[in-house]
Design an enzyme around this catalytic site. Structure first.
Site, PDB file in Angstrom:
ATOM      1  N   PRO A 146      34.100  44.636  37.513  1.00 37.65           N
ATOM      2  CA  PRO A 146      34.739  44.145  36.292  1.00 37.65           C
ATOM      3  C   PRO A 146      34.515  42.648  36.130  1.00 37.65           C
ATOM      4  CG  PRO A 146      36.371  44.458  38.018  1.00 37.65           C
ATOM      5  CD  PRO A 146      35.074  44.964  38.571  1.00 37.65           C
ATOM      6  N   THR A 147      33.916  42.256  35.025  1.00 34.77           N
ATOM      7  CA  THR A 147      33.773  40.842  34.676  1.00 34.77           C
ATOM      8  C   THR A 147      34.172  40.679  33.217  1.00 34.77           C
ATOM      9  OG1 THR A 147      31.417  41.232  34.252  1.00 34.77           O
ATOM     10  CG2 THR A 147      31.998  40.253  36.373  1.00 34.77           C
ATOM     11  N   ALA A 148      34.730  39.539  32.890  1.00 31.96           N
ATOM     12  CA  ALA A 148      35.325  39.330  31.566  1.00 31.96           C
ATOM     13  C   ALA A 148      34.290  38.907  30.533  1.00 31.96           C
ATOM     14  CB  ALA A 148      36.421  38.269  31.660  1.00 31.96           C
ATOM     15  N   TYR A 190      44.897  43.773  35.505  1.00 32.56           N
ATOM     16  CA  TYR A 190      45.723  42.703  36.057  1.00 32.56           C
ATOM     17  C   TYR A 190      47.167  43.050  35.737  1.00 32.56           C
ATOM     18  CZ  TYR A 190      41.667  39.598  36.655  1.00 32.56           C
ATOM     19  OH  TYR A 190      40.481  39.030  37.040  1.00 32.56           O
ATOM     20  N   ARG A 211      38.410  26.067  38.898  1.00 35.43           N
ATOM     21  CA  ARG A 211      37.015  26.177  38.462  1.00 35.43           C
ATOM     22  C   ARG A 211      36.601  24.895  37.744  1.00 35.43           C
ATOM     23  NH1 ARG A 211      37.686  32.513  36.490  1.00 35.43           N
ATOM     24  NH2 ARG A 211      38.728  33.162  38.433  1.00 35.43           N
ATOM     25  N   LYS A 248      41.417  45.717  44.617  1.00 38.73           N
ATOM     26  CA  LYS A 248      40.253  44.828  44.673  1.00 38.73           C
ATOM     27  C   LYS A 248      40.689  43.427  45.091  1.00 38.73           C
ATOM     28  CE  LYS A 248      36.528  42.969  41.762  1.00 38.73           C
ATOM     29  NZ  LYS A 248      36.916  41.542  41.789  1.00 38.73           N
ATOM     30  N   HIS A 299      36.301  37.655  44.768  1.00 38.37           N
ATOM     31  CA  HIS A 299      36.206  37.301  43.349  1.00 38.37           C
ATOM     32  C   HIS A 299      34.956  36.458  43.075  1.00 38.37           C
ATOM     33  CE1 HIS A 299      39.239  37.805  39.990  1.00 38.37           C
ATOM     34  NE2 HIS A 299      38.272  37.168  39.360  1.00 38.37           N
ATOM     35  N   GLY A 321      27.671  38.546  46.382  1.00 40.69           N
ATOM     36  CA  GLY A 321      26.468  38.088  47.057  1.00 40.69           C
ATOM     37  C   GLY A 321      25.319  39.059  47.127  1.00 40.69           C
ATOM     38  N   GLY A 349      28.419  41.853  40.008  1.00 35.95           N
ATOM     39  CA  GLY A 349      29.085  41.064  38.982  1.00 35.95           C
ATOM     40  C   GLY A 349      28.113  40.236  38.180  1.00 35.95           C
TER      41      GLY A 349
END
Length: 353
Positions: free
Chosen positions: A77-79, A130, A165, A224, A248, A281, A302
């Site tokens: 899952p990526t936004a 979430y 970030r 996760k 993550h 990775g 991802g």
């Protein structure tokens, strides 16, 4: 020039995207130690191939939660996939459906769950959630996922607060505000006349809350973000059906273990009682092979999916999946593994370098 490996897609994707979009996709927490280690840790593992075996037939198929997939390579899952391509998650879903692998759709997708499912109605999909303070919201999202044919819930547990970030801060990208706006829009679609409080993922969500979640769904629950044997043991104690070993993508707490290093600890803790997956990775077929040898049922991708999307949309995602599957097939052939079931810890050793 053709794009022949995931590194090619990364280089080409960066040329297609604005700096802000690229930094959002590639961004890491703090100094990026974990981000770099996720990749470097794979290179400390060496392979021990076996030869003089009949390798005329090699099969990459496997199962996760009882459902067959064409290869142990699925989509994390990526936004906000529309950052990379206008059709966003709809393109990703179509590629996953064609590849016959699992796509875990993010709570913070660019499109509604209904639109994504309509784009790929036969796809194998899990829903990433979430947990929020508002249990009506949680229940509503679970019910939507069930009604749309999702096969499992993936609960991300490593985000009580966003990681630091720096790239997004320098670009003045307010991710939390965008996420809150997305929540509000989703709820207004369901309850247009009701004022609903919106919040970022619940910082107080804890193990005891899992029983409440289990009481409102019959779907398998996958956690996760687990990196330690202690949390793996607690996950089993609370009757979850699977674990994704994940940091993550190095975007949350920096200087934690690389996912492939944490995988060994978690696999040893669960003793085969529940399925364990990993992300973080993975860039080559040898990376996939190493993760499977260390006990992962499958790996999840991802950033590479977003690279493919940025390059060619649906076709780019499919190419990324095809390249990695072909690399895995070749590595299995060269290592003496006719099937995924034959991949074992005997295949690897750890470099002393």
């Amino acid at each position: 020039m053709p794009l022949v490996c995931l590194a090619d897609f990364k280089a080409h994707a960066q040329k297609q995207l604005s700096k802000t979009s690229w930094d959002f996709i590639e961004g890491e927490a703090d100094d990026g130690i974990t981000y770099s280690e996720n990749i470097a840790a794979f290179k400390r593992i060496r392979l021990r191939p076996r030869y003089l075996r009949d390798m005329s037939k090699v099969d990459t198929r496997t199962t996760i939660q009882g459902q067959e997939i064409s290869a142990p390579i699925c989509i994390s899952p990526t936004a906000f996939h529309s950052i990379a391509w206008p059709d966003g998650e709809k393109s990703t879903a179509r590629a996953a459906q064609e590849a016959n692998i699992c796509y875990v759709i993010s709570s913070y997708a660019s499109y509604s769950l209904e639109d994504i499912v309509a784009a790929a109605p036969e796809g194998f999909r899990w829903f990433q959630l979430y947990m929020k303070s508002d249990w009506d919201f949680n229940k509503q999202m679970v019910q939507r996922a069930e009604a749309l044919g999702f096969k499992a819930l993936v609960i991300t547990i490593d985000t009580p607060v966003l990681g630091n970030r720096r790239r997004d801060k320098r670009n003045q990208l307010n991710l939390e505000a965008n996420i809150l706006l997305k929540d509000l829009r989703a709820l207004k679609e369901e309850k247009p006349t009701q004022s609903v409080p919106v919040s970022f993922p619940k910082a107080s969500f804890c193990w005891n809350d899992l029983s409440l979640l289990q009481s409102i769904t019959r779907l398998p629950i996958i956690l996760k973000g687990i990196l330690t044997k202690e949390d793996a043991e607690l996950a089993m104690k609370h009757n979850v059906q699977g674990i994704v070993v994940s940091n993550h993508g190095g975007r949350q707490l920096d200087e934690v273990s690389a996912s492939i290093d944490a995988l060994r600890e978690v696999v040893a803790a669960v003793k085969g009682k529940i399925e364990v997956y990993m992300d973080g990775g993975v860039r080559t077929g040898t990376d996939v092979l190493k993760a499977l040898a260390l006990g992962a049922r499958c790996i999840f991708l991802g950033r590479p999916i977003l690279w493919g999307l940025a390059c060619k949309g649906e076709d780019g995602v499919k190419e990324v999946l095809d390249i990695l599957t072909a690399e895995l097939h070749r590595c299995m052939t060269l290592s003496g593994c006719q099937s995924v079931a034959e991949i074992s810890p005997d295949l690897i050793q750890f470099s002393r370098l």
